[in-house]
Write a protein that holds these residues in place. Structure first.
Motif, PDB file in Angstrom:
ATOM      1  N   ILE A  11       0.878  -1.170   0.000  1.00 51.83           N
ATOM      2  CA  ILE A  11       0.000   0.000   0.000  1.00 51.83           C
ATOM      3  C   ILE A  11       0.916   1.221   0.000  1.00 51.83           C
ATOM      4  CG2 ILE A  11      -1.985   1.121   1.089  1.00 51.83           C
ATOM      5  CD1 ILE A  11      -2.456  -1.875   0.572  1.00 51.83           C
ATOM      6  N   ILE A  12       0.940   1.931  -1.087  1.00 51.71           N
ATOM      7  CA  ILE A  12       1.921   3.014  -1.265  1.00 51.71           C
ATOM      8  C   ILE A  12       1.192   4.357  -1.260  1.00 51.71           C
ATOM      9  CG2 ILE A  12       3.626   3.990  -2.867  1.00 51.71           C
ATOM     10  CD1 ILE A  12       3.581   0.849  -3.904  1.00 51.71           C
ATOM     11  N   ASP A  13       1.556   5.186  -0.315  1.00 55.68           N
ATOM     12  CA  ASP A  13       0.951   6.514  -0.229  1.00 55.68           C
ATOM     13  C   ASP A  13       1.945   7.533  -0.800  1.00 55.68           C
ATOM     14  OD1 ASP A  13      -0.080   8.987   0.481  1.00 55.68           O
ATOM     15  OD2 ASP A  13      -1.011   8.204   2.313  1.00 55.68           O
ATOM     16  N   LEU A  14       1.625   8.063  -1.957  1.00 57.56           N
ATOM     17  CA  LEU A  14       2.558   8.983  -2.609  1.00 57.56           C
ATOM     18  C   LEU A  14       2.673  10.304  -1.836  1.00 57.56           C
ATOM     19  CD1 LEU A  14       1.580   8.500  -6.369  1.00 57.56           C
ATOM     20  CD2 LEU A  14       3.472   7.459  -5.142  1.00 57.56           C
ATOM     21  N   ALA A  15       1.618  10.661  -1.146  1.00 59.88           N
ATOM     22  CA  ALA A  15       1.626  11.936  -0.421  1.00 59.88           C
ATOM     23  C   ALA A  15       2.566  11.876   0.775  1.00 59.88           C
ATOM     24  CB  ALA A  15       0.214  12.288   0.027  1.00 59.88           C
ATOM     25  N   THR A  16       2.495  10.800   1.523  1.00 65.30           N
ATOM     26  CA  THR A  16       3.319  10.690   2.732  1.00 65.30           C
ATOM     27  C   THR A  16       4.597   9.894   2.498  1.00 65.30           C
ATOM     28  OG1 THR A  16       2.239   8.653   3.404  1.00 65.30           O
ATOM     29  CG2 THR A  16       1.239  10.729   4.155  1.00 65.30           C
ATOM     30  N   ARG A  17       4.641   9.210   1.375  1.00 66.96           N
ATOM     31  CA  ARG A  17       5.751   8.305   1.027  1.00 66.96           C
ATOM     32  C   ARG A  17       5.795   7.080   1.933  1.00 66.96           C
ATOM     33  NH1 ARG A  17      10.949  10.476  -2.079  1.00 66.96           N
ATOM     34  NH2 ARG A  17       9.934  11.950  -3.422  1.00 66.96           N
ATOM     35  N   ASP A  18       4.728   6.844   2.652  1.00 68.42           N
ATOM     36  CA  ASP A  18       4.660   5.632   3.476  1.00 68.42           C
ATOM     37  C   ASP A  18       4.356   4.423   2.591  1.00 68.42           C
ATOM     38  OD1 ASP A  18       5.149   6.966   5.801  1.00 68.42           O
ATOM     39  OD2 ASP A  18       3.027   7.236   6.305  1.00 68.42           O
ATOM     40  N   ILE A  19       5.031   3.335   2.888  1.00 68.24           N
ATOM     41  CA  ILE A  19       4.747   2.089   2.176  1.00 68.24           C
ATOM     42  C   ILE A  19       4.455   1.016   3.218  1.00 68.24           C
ATOM     43  CG2 ILE A  19       5.658   0.312   0.641  1.00 68.24           C
ATOM     44  CD1 ILE A  19       7.371   2.530  -0.666  1.00 68.24           C
ATOM     45  N   VAL A 104      -1.228  -1.096  -4.264  1.00 65.72           N
ATOM     46  CA  VAL A 104      -2.208  -0.009  -4.260  1.00 65.72           C
ATOM     47  C   VAL A 104      -1.424   1.298  -4.184  1.00 65.72           C
ATOM     48  CG1 VAL A 104      -4.147   1.039  -3.045  1.00 65.72           C
ATOM     49  CG2 VAL A 104      -3.870  -1.464  -3.049  1.00 65.72           C
ATOM     50  N   ILE A 105      -1.635   2.165  -5.167  1.00 70.82           N
ATOM     51  CA  ILE A 105      -0.928   3.453  -5.168  1.00 70.82           C
ATOM     52  C   ILE A 105      -1.973   4.540  -4.943  1.00 70.82           C
ATOM     53  CG2 ILE A 105       0.507   5.023  -6.509  1.00 70.82           C
ATOM     54  CD1 ILE A 105       1.364   2.496  -8.121  1.00 70.82           C
ATOM     55  N   LYS A 106      -1.861   5.197  -3.813  1.00 77.39           N
ATOM     56  CA  LYS A 106      -2.871   6.200  -3.475  1.00 77.39           C
ATOM     57  C   LYS A 106      -2.201   7.540  -3.193  1.00 77.39           C
ATOM     58  CE  LYS A 106      -2.888   5.049   1.417  1.00 77.39           C
ATOM     59  NZ  LYS A 106      -3.682   4.867   2.611  1.00 77.39           N
ATOM     60  N   GLY A 107      -3.026   8.588  -3.115  1.00 73.97           N
ATOM     61  CA  GLY A 107      -2.493   9.916  -2.848  1.00 73.97           C
ATOM     62  C   GLY A 107      -1.739  10.470  -4.041  1.00 73.97           C
ATOM     63  N   ALA A 108      -1.191  11.644  -3.860  1.00 72.45           N
ATOM     64  CA  ALA A 108      -0.416  12.277  -4.932  1.00 72.45           C
ATOM     65  C   ALA A 108       0.861  12.850  -4.341  1.00 72.45           C
ATOM     66  CB  ALA A 108      -1.235  13.388  -5.595  1.00 72.45           C
ATOM     67  N   ALA A 109       1.941  12.703  -5.074  1.00 71.35           N
ATOM     68  CA  ALA A 109       3.227  13.238  -4.599  1.00 71.35           C
ATOM     69  C   ALA A 109       3.276  14.749  -4.825  1.00 71.35           C
ATOM     70  CB  ALA A 109       4.365  12.559  -5.349  1.00 71.35           C
ATOM     71  N   ASP A 110       4.056  15.433  -4.002  1.00 73.29           N
ATOM     72  CA  ASP A 110       4.158  16.886  -4.195  1.00 73.29           C
ATOM     73  C   ASP A 110       5.197  17.240  -5.249  1.00 73.29           C
ATOM     74  OD1 ASP A 110       6.323  16.118  -2.780  1.00 73.29           O
ATOM     75  OD2 ASP A 110       6.127  17.576  -1.165  1.00 73.29           O
ATOM     76  N   LYS A 111       6.032  16.273  -5.594  1.00 73.42           N
ATOM     77  CA  LYS A 111       6.970  16.485  -6.704  1.00 73.42           C
ATOM     78  C   LYS A 111       7.169  15.138  -7.409  1.00 73.42           C
ATOM     79  CE  LYS A 111      10.968  16.019  -3.679  1.00 73.42           C
ATOM     80  NZ  LYS A 111      12.201  16.607  -3.209  1.00 73.42           N
ATOM     81  N   PRO A 112       7.676  15.159  -8.633  1.00 77.09           N
ATOM     82  CA  PRO A 112       7.742  13.914  -9.404  1.00 77.09           C
ATOM     83  C   PRO A 112       8.516  12.800  -8.695  1.00 77.09           C
ATOM     84  CG  PRO A 112       8.182  15.787 -10.826  1.00 77.09           C
ATOM     85  CD  PRO A 112       8.141  16.314  -9.417  1.00 77.09           C
ATOM     86  N   VAL A 113       7.954  11.611  -8.762  1.00 75.65           N
ATOM     87  CA  VAL A 113       8.592  10.437  -8.164  1.00 75.65           C
ATOM     88  C   VAL A 113       8.493   9.270  -9.144  1.00 75.65           C
ATOM     89  CG1 VAL A 113       8.132  11.056  -5.756  1.00 75.65           C
ATOM     90  CG2 VAL A 113       6.431   9.737  -7.028  1.00 75.65           C
ATOM     91  N   TYR A 114       9.324   8.288  -8.887  1.00 71.38           N
ATOM     92  CA  TYR A 114       9.117   6.993  -9.575  1.00 71.38           C
ATOM     93  C   TYR A 114       9.190   5.882  -8.542  1.00 71.38           C
ATOM     94  CZ  TYR A 114      14.208   6.019  -9.590  1.00 71.38           C
ATOM     95  OH  TYR A 114      15.508   5.775  -9.222  1.00 71.38           O
ATOM     96  N   LEU A 115       8.560   4.791  -8.883  1.00 72.19           N
ATOM     97  CA  LEU A 115       8.502   3.644  -7.971  1.00 72.19           C
ATOM     98  C   LEU A 115       9.414   2.548  -8.507  1.00 72.19           C
ATOM     99  CD1 LEU A 115       7.045   2.373  -5.481  1.00 72.19           C
ATOM    100  CD2 LEU A 115       5.253   1.626  -7.056  1.00 72.19           C
ATOM    101  N   TRP A 116      10.299   2.073  -7.685  1.00 81.12           N
ATOM    102  CA  TRP A 116      11.269   1.031  -8.074  1.00 81.12           C
ATOM    103  C   TRP A 116      10.926  -0.227  -7.273  1.00 81.12           C
ATOM    104  CZ3 TRP A 116      13.994  -1.935 -10.744  1.00 81.12           C
ATOM    105  CH2 TRP A 116      15.221  -2.488 -10.401  1.00 81.12           C
ATOM    106  N   VAL A 117      10.469  -1.236  -7.982  1.00 84.11           N
ATOM    107  CA  VAL A 117       9.966  -2.460  -7.347  1.00 84.11           C
ATOM    108  C   VAL A 117      10.900  -3.618  -7.682  1.00 84.11           C
ATOM    109  CG1 VAL A 117       7.991  -3.999  -7.118  1.00 84.11           C
ATOM    110  CG2 VAL A 117       7.615  -1.597  -7.667  1.00 84.11           C
ATOM    111  N   HIS A 118      11.464  -4.233  -6.658  1.00 86.04           N
ATOM    112  CA  HIS A 118      12.460  -5.274  -6.899  1.00 86.04           C
ATOM    113  C   HIS A 118      12.593  -6.161  -5.671  1.00 86.04           C
ATOM    114  CE1 HIS A 118      15.691  -2.870  -4.669  1.00 86.04           C
ATOM    115  NE2 HIS A 118      14.685  -2.038  -4.770  1.00 86.04           N
ATOM    116  N   ASP A 119      12.526  -7.459  -5.887  1.00 86.96           N
ATOM    117  CA  ASP A 119      12.785  -8.424  -4.810  1.00 86.96           C
ATOM    118  C   ASP A 119      11.997  -8.138  -3.526  1.00 86.96           C
ATOM    119  OD1 ASP A 119      14.588 -10.180  -6.078  1.00 86.96           O
ATOM    120  OD2 ASP A 119      16.228  -8.762  -5.824  1.00 86.96           O
ATOM    121  N   GLY A 120      10.748  -7.764  -3.675  1.00 94.27           N
ATOM    122  CA  GLY A 120       9.929  -7.517  -2.495  1.00 94.27           C
ATOM    123  C   GLY A 120      10.203  -6.199  -1.813  1.00 94.27           C
ATOM    124  N   ILE A 121      10.940  -5.321  -2.480  1.00 95.60           N
ATOM    125  CA  ILE A 121      11.200  -3.973  -1.971  1.00 95.60           C
ATOM    126  C   ILE A 121      10.531  -2.980  -2.917  1.00 95.60           C
ATOM    127  CG2 ILE A 121      12.988  -2.255  -1.446  1.00 95.60           C
ATOM    128  CD1 ILE A 121      13.656  -4.527   0.260  1.00 95.60           C
TER     129      ILE A 121
END
Lengths: 428, 419
Positions: A11-19, A104-121
């Motif tokens: 569960i990825i919150d783009l606004a808070t950057r909490d995962i 699940v990607i929710k919220g919105a980031a305040d500046k551009p981000v990318y998500l790097w998904v690898h080996d359960g990280i």
């Protein structure tokens, strides 16, 4: 869930950057099976936060023929409905092995981000230097940065960054089955791309029987009607447009299949050199992979040459815009000049009919199938993780067989009653 | 001397059960200059057996007092000359003292060449075993394949490698090698030896297998290798040396692993070393802190794995010292760590020395950075040898740091079996 899964939901919150990570519970699988059954369930759970949900099918990435599909579920800016688009080529499989079954990607980031998904990280990283790049440049950059050309990139171009409803989420350099404008959702969330590398392993509950059944299915398919079919023109022929093959042939370099899919549904064309060339090309941008038949058919109707049509689609791919929508709007406005069509991309607006009126992307449309049958077949493909075009063409992949193989793979008792309920929930 | 041994090389989750009269050994594994990735094969075997009291020793440790607390020193494959040079006279003295005072030296491949009699500079400091190298020649035969791995200069002569991969080895059938009359073991440049009178030949090269790759004419290979000593046991003072031409510690050869372990226990000294542990007091990390650290390690290791796999698709290799490193060697360092992260996650605790966590994370981060540099430079056609040299050093350090924590944690998870 122990088998055929990484057992993790992010569960990825783009606004808070909490995962936050959750386990994929057996009960959820028993109730919703997988794929779109679960992405829809997760969408509903987080509906207030305008989520984008990525998910893998129950059999995605397995030995089951055609098991190439993952899915993105979100509310379409084009139709206003919760919709599902396919992730094919190698991206669906890669997600399955990335260590997450659903994201699940929710919220919105305040500046551009990318998500790097690898080996359960799952890592959220700054994407300031990626923002503004076209799809191809961004794909090259992220692969160079991470050091692996096998990384699968779900990204947007300028169209998505600007929030165009015609923007699509591309798969690497190529057009995807996103006819729902999901690219603009990425843009509004300031999510430039998701880079995925899957090097995990899947356990199978009853491996010997599972493999035996998969081999049996493959054997049946070899003597079925899909045997020998290849290339994007195959789909055109099934839609009564057989002459497209001759139109495209002078450019055709090779045909390419999505992961473990017996029919290669994609065609690679060379635009600036001899398509018969076998040695490695020296051209900087060698050719283009055709992944969607619909825009080709429309552009052909406009009287364009195959080369011009492919160049327009290449421009769409770089810009991150749905080629089917561009072709449709060009036809509506009577635009026939290739350069003018390419030049129109930044200002194109809908509405378009190419988003269809169903919850599934109309990207997979083969022949004149009765809508109810088409809908059920799509639902089955999106639940189990089967290539949706191949699933439409391969009656050998029966629901009974898929349930049987799924039970062998997961060790869970999955029934046709459950499947009916899940399909009713998704399509209702 | 001990009776027959009772350890198993099959995967264990607990330390080796030590019977009365035997001790749980403290094993030093050399990871310093000249060691190749094959020291990680020793790690795998000792981990499987359940020998968790492991110290990773560089040339600096050996030149100092690093061997004082060890019962066994495992010297892996690599570059014999570089090892000898790195250890130098102080290292040779330490080794002499260690063995003559009852320690056991296990040398495999380069580690077997090291103590054989030699007149060459640096190597002549380690003249412990009066045996001849059978694959030493002044006139090199014509290589048939793998030219880059075929030979090494040895003064005015050459050591050439007639075959690679699995060969057949026949044992003498006596303890400690009584469990198997013959077995397969892989040869990657290790010596066929002609033993002097004082050495006991535990096994000889008895044949080739369908996996054997011939680098020279088959007849010449047979003449050079077959009938020669593959494993030698040499007494020296109160201690012993076990020299293995083939890699008995290679994890895919479990029968060879078994014999190596049996032989090790056979010659293990009875009296415990009486030197205290001079390392700092370890700290326990558990709960959220442990999970966070493991997650950070996992992130960087995964980043490195991704690049390593990407590099494997490229036709590039490096000659570092006398050894040729292919891109596949990178994952030889990464995978042993990767596999053990999961195991240690289940324990949900880590035993570390002060400062070790930050050193590990820095090493992991540096490794990823160097791997990405090598990949990027390779793509751009830039010379990658300097970066590759740094990369392998970083990989070596990273593996050592992690495995040190891993074994300390495993050992302390089962304190009842530790002396």
């Amino acid at each position: 869930m122990e088998y055929l899964a990484s057992n993790k939901i992010a569960i990825i919150d783009l606004a808070t950057r909490d995962i936050i990570e959750e386990e994929l519970e057996d009960d959820l699988v028993l109730e919703k099976i997988g794929g779109v059954g679960i992405t829809k369930s997760l969408y509903d759970r987080f509906a207030d936060e305008n989520p984008i949900v990525l998910g893998t099918g129950l059999l995605t990435g397995s030995l089951v023929p055609g098991s190439a599909l993952s899915v993105i579920t979100a509310k379409s800016p084009s139709t206003g409905r919760v919709s599902h688009v396919p992730l094919t080529l190698d991206a669906g499989m890669e997600l399955k092995y990335s260590g997450f079954d659903y994201m699940v990607i929710k919220g919105a980031a305040d500046k551009p981000v990318y998500l790097w998904v690898h080996d359960g990280i799952a890592d959220l990283n700054d994407a300031e230097d990626l923002w503004g790049k076209d799809v191809w440049a961004a794909t090259d950059r992220i692969r160079d940065l991470m050091g692996d050309d096998l990384i699968q990139v779900l990204g947007i171009g300028e169209a998505g960054e600007k929030g165009s409803d015609l923007a699509q989420i591309s798969i690497n350099y190529w057009q995807s089955g996103d006819r729902m404008g999901f690219g603009s959702l990425f843009g509004k969330k300031r999510l430039k791309l998701i880079a995925i590398r899957g090097m995990g392993l899947l356990e199978i509950a009853e491996p010997e029987e599972f493999v035996e059944h998969c081999a049996g299915l493959l054997s049946a398919l070899k003597s079925g009607k899909t045997s020998g079919m290849k290339g994007i023109a195959t789909m055109a022929a099934a839609m009564g447009e057989a002459d497209i093959e001759g139109w495209l042939k002078p450019l055709t370099h090779k045909h390419m299949a999505c992961f473990n899919t017996p029919v290669p549904t994609n065609t690679f064309v060379f635009l600036d050199e001899d398509p018969a060339l076998l040695k490695e090309t020296s051209v900087a941008e060698p050719g283009f992979l055709l992944t969607d038949i619909s825009p080709l058919l429309t552009l052909k109707r406009l009287g364009l040459t195959a080369a011009d049509a492919c160049r327009i689609l290449k421009a769409c791919a770089k810009y991150g815009m749905d080629g089917a929508a561009v072709a449709e709007l060009s036809e509506k406005t009577g635009l026939k000049d290739p350069e003018a069509i390419k030049g129109s991309l930044p200002n194109l607006k809908g509405p378009v009919s190419s988003s269809g009126n169903a919850v599934f992307s109309p990207w997979a449309a083969v022949g004149n199938q009765e809508p109810k049958t088409w809908m059920r077949r799509e639902a089955v493909a999106y639940i189990f993780g089967l290539h949706p075009i191949f699933a439409l063409m391969a009656p050998e992949l029966t629901e009974e067989k898929l349930l049987e193989i799924s039970s062998l793979g997961t060790g869970l008792e999955l029934t046709s009653e459950t499947l009916d309920e899940v399909i009713a929930d998704i399509t209702g | 001397m001990l009776a027959s041994c009772a350890v198993s090389v099959m995967n264990n989750n607990e330390p080796c059960k030590v019977r009365e009269g035997r001790r749980y050994p403290r094993i030093g594994i050399y990871t310093g200059k000249g060691a190749s990735h094959s020291w990680l094969w020793f790690v795998e075997v000792f981990d499987r057996i359940g020998f968790f009291d492991i110290a990773f020793l560089t040339e600096t440790h050996i030149r100092g007092q690093g061997l004082d607390r060890c019962d066994v020193l495992a010297m892996s494959g690599g570059d014999t000359f570089a090892i000898a040079k790195a250890l130098g006279p102080e290292g040779a003295d330490s080794l002499t003292r260690f063995i003559t005072h009852g320690g056991l030296y296990i040398g495999s491949c380069a580690g077997a060449y090291l103590p054989l009699h030699s007149s060459k500079e640096h190597l002549n400091l380690f003249n412990f075993v009066p045996a001849k190298i059978a694959n030493l020649t002044r006139t090199l035969p014509e290589p048939q394949r793998l030219r880059e791995k075929f030979c090494t200069a040895y003064g005015c002569s050459f050591i050439f490698h007639p075959v690679r991969e699995a060969v057949r080895v026949g044992t003498n059938g006596f303890p400690p090698f009584k469990q198997a009359p013959s077995l397969n073991a892989p040869l990657y440049g290790g010596p066929p030896m002609i033993a002097g009178d004082s050495a006991q030949v535990l096994a000889v090269y008895s044949g080739f297998t369908e996996k054997t790759v011939f680098l020279v004419d088959e007849q010449l290979a047979a003449d050079t290798v077959l009938g020669k000593a593959a494993v030698i046991r040499q007494k020296m003072g109160r201690g012993h040396l076990h020299l293995y031409g083939p890699h008995f510690e290679h994890p895919r050869f479990t029968m060879a692993n078994q014999l190596l372990a049996d032989a090790m226990l056979w010659d293990l000294r009875r009296d415990p070393v009486q030197v205290g542990d001079n390392t700092s007091d370890p700290v326990l990390l558990s709960g959220e802190d442990c999970r966070n650290l493991l997650r950070d390690i996992k992130r960087e290791m995964s980043n490195s794995r991704v690049v390593a796999v990407g590099l494997e698709t490229l036709p590039v290799q490096w000659k570092i010292g006398n050894k040729v490193y292919e891109t596949a060697k990178i994952r030889e360092f990464i995978e042993p760590v990767w596999q053990r992260i999961r195991r240690i996650e289940k324990l949900n605790q880590l035993i570390l020395l002060p400062g070790q966590a930050s050193r590990l994370l820095q090493a992991a981060s540096k490794t990823t950075r160097l791997l990405r540099k090598v990949k990027g430079d390779t793509n751009r056609g830039v010379d990658t040898l300097p970066a590759a040299r740094n990369m392998f050093e970083a990989l070596n350090l990273l593996s050592t740091l992690f495995l040190d924590i891993y074994f300390r944690t495993r050992l302390n998870s089962f304190p009842q079996t530790h002396p």
